[in-house]
Write an enzyme that holds these catalytic residues in place. Sequence first.
Site, short mmCIF file in Angstrom:
data_model
loop_
_atom_site.label_atom_id
_atom_site.label_comp_id
_atom_site.label_asym_id
_atom_site.label_seq_id
_atom_site.Cartn_x
_atom_site.Cartn_y
_atom_site.Cartn_z
N LEU A 81 0.79 -1.27 0.02
CA LEU A 81 0.03 -0.04 0.02
C LEU A 81 0.99 1.31 0.07
O LEU A 81 0.97 1.71 1.02
CB LEU A 81 -0.87 -0.12 1.33
N HIS A 82 1.40 1.55 -1.30
CA HIS A 82 2.24 2.72 -1.21
C HIS A 82 1.52 3.82 -1.66
O HIS A 82 0.41 3.85 -1.87
CB HIS A 82 3.29 2.42 -2.22
N ALA A 83 1.97 5.11 -2.19
CA ALA A 83 1.35 6.35 -2.38
C ALA A 83 0.34 6.25 -3.44
O ALA A 83 -0.75 6.66 -3.34
CB ALA A 83 2.36 7.39 -2.80
#
Lengths: 89, 587
Positions: free
Chosen positions: A14-16
């Site tokens: 769950l990155h940017a």
Amino acid sequence: MKSGNIQVSNKLGLHARSAAQLVRVASGFESEIKLINGAKSANAKGIMGLMMLAATQGTELELRIDGPDETIAYETIRQLFESRFGEDE
Amino acid sequence: MILLQGSGVGAGIAIGTAFVTDTAAVESSFEVIEHDRLTTEVELLDLALKRTAETLRKTRTEVPEDAPHEIAAFLEAHVLMVEDETLREETVNIVYRESVSAETALMIHRDDLIKVFESMEDEYLRSKKDDVSQVISQIHRQLLVLKGEDDKRTEQDLSEYIVVAHELTPADTVSFTNLKMRAFVTDLGSRISHVAILARSLKIPAVVGLHGEVRHIPHGALVAVDSHTGQVIVNPDEQTLEELTRRHQEYDRQHQQLLAIRHLNSITLDEHEITLLANVELPSEIDTALESGASGVGLYRTEYLFMNRAQSPSEEEQYESYRQVVQALDNVTIRTLDLGADKQVDGGRRQGKVATNPALGVRAVRFCLRSPDMFRTQLRAILRAAVYGNVQCMIPMLSNLEELAQVKATVARVANDLRKENIEHNSTVPIGGMIEVPAAAITADQFAQHLDFLSIGTNDLIQYTLAIDRVDDEVNYLYDPLHPSVLTLVKHTIDAGRKFDKPVSLCGEMASDSNYTRLLLGMGLRIFSMDPATLLEVKQVVMSSSVEQVVGYVSEIINCQNSLKRLELLEQLNRIDLTDRSAKAFA
């Protein structure tokens, strides 16, 4: 209220960008949507909290939705995770 | 006058006034505020948040169309961060709890957030702290503007200015371009970083990677930026300015002149057809290659796809990139991944230990054979893209025939898999090798029997033959493409190709430098692959040369025992006006 476990299956976690997608989807629902990773909990409508869940590939998250459109919200978000946020792997 | 050296990107030369801007993290001093003024601070914070989001949204719409799509995606994520409720709430809480200014509260909150990110185990997620810090800096700066404490970053017209910064975010670059900046100069960045790519799509000159030197550039100073040489000249004197202006015009003039020969065949005076190909790295260079009139791509470097990211690109992503180049230029030689040594995946951040001698370590084909999944993915993408044109596959840094056999077995397996999966592909892609390790050059006869084509990589061949590291300033003076050992190996490789009827190209910097064109023609080279920017220059030399008449110089130069004399001989060779047949007498 609807709740269940959901797995982060995309390689980058769950990155940017994936969090941004989740925020956009979640914000379309009226219900209160929460994601919980152990002791950390985040509002799915806020990108900072999601990024700080430190959810990597394989992490089991608890999805908790409470509100009038909880059933459809739950299904939509589950599918978003399943589709790996449209990422290739 | 001060001369600074970095990497030139984008296009052209610009002279203008330095506009020094601090786009790195903003710091304000810790400021305690009277209780009755805290509400005003919160109002200012809200206004700053609103304006930052508006600015980012506007920037999002101004991203050039050909910019990589991630740039827009990052800007969208940044907007969401600015609008995040918890960011506002936490900052407001800190303002009231600590009785501090909004800027101070932002800094406290930023440091807290960064601490959380820094404690994350996953490297990729941890690196997101840079996004958080960039976003908060933008809000911070907006606050300073609202308070009238930052007058440098106004919506000023920058058409007379050259932007000087430690670092530029993609958003900064886009917005400064819309303010019409003439050029930019940064400490950070490399030829393949986002800002460099943007400079190219925006067609403005820039010099990146000055490594801390930008501090020598005072605000308001006269600055010249040369994207061709990578030089930044601060306060150039009259003479230098004249020189630069002259060079600027010269570039233009030459360019116009050269464009005239773009569509002509590259053929020597004695009717030898010479193939001139382009070296291509970034998708945006396809246009430059097409403009230069190259008849194809002799070296398509794929490293760019793999760098500055946490994960290898997927088969689909690679396939799309390769297909794009193949469809645009038809004849394309794709080099498989040449990473290791100076170029490492993810900017080297993921490398736990540093090899003591990376140039001699696990790189290129060695790296590929040790990462079979990654290698197979790349080969699949290449074979699939080969449906769209004449594609050749080139293996870098081969040093023995066993490596080649392994590569061929992998290619065969990949083709078989694709056939079984019923995926459209081309299973007859020629497999060639880079001849850049002296061992391969010396045994070029053996390699020529097993390869479909050979390509001489002079940059590494010279470095390995002369045992000098080109990036080491202390030994750089020993770098000599005319060293008899180098010329012997190049000649030997060309001869081996001829003997076994295999095409030989040369794709190192020697091919791009028109000073070596005649010498290489004399040595028997017929395929040159080079930086498209110099292709027309080389073509001009080809068209005014006669192989028959330059061939005599080759042994003279190879056998000459004095390096200065060799240079002299080369100059003589290049000076001969071959249209004048009387010039053939050799001094």
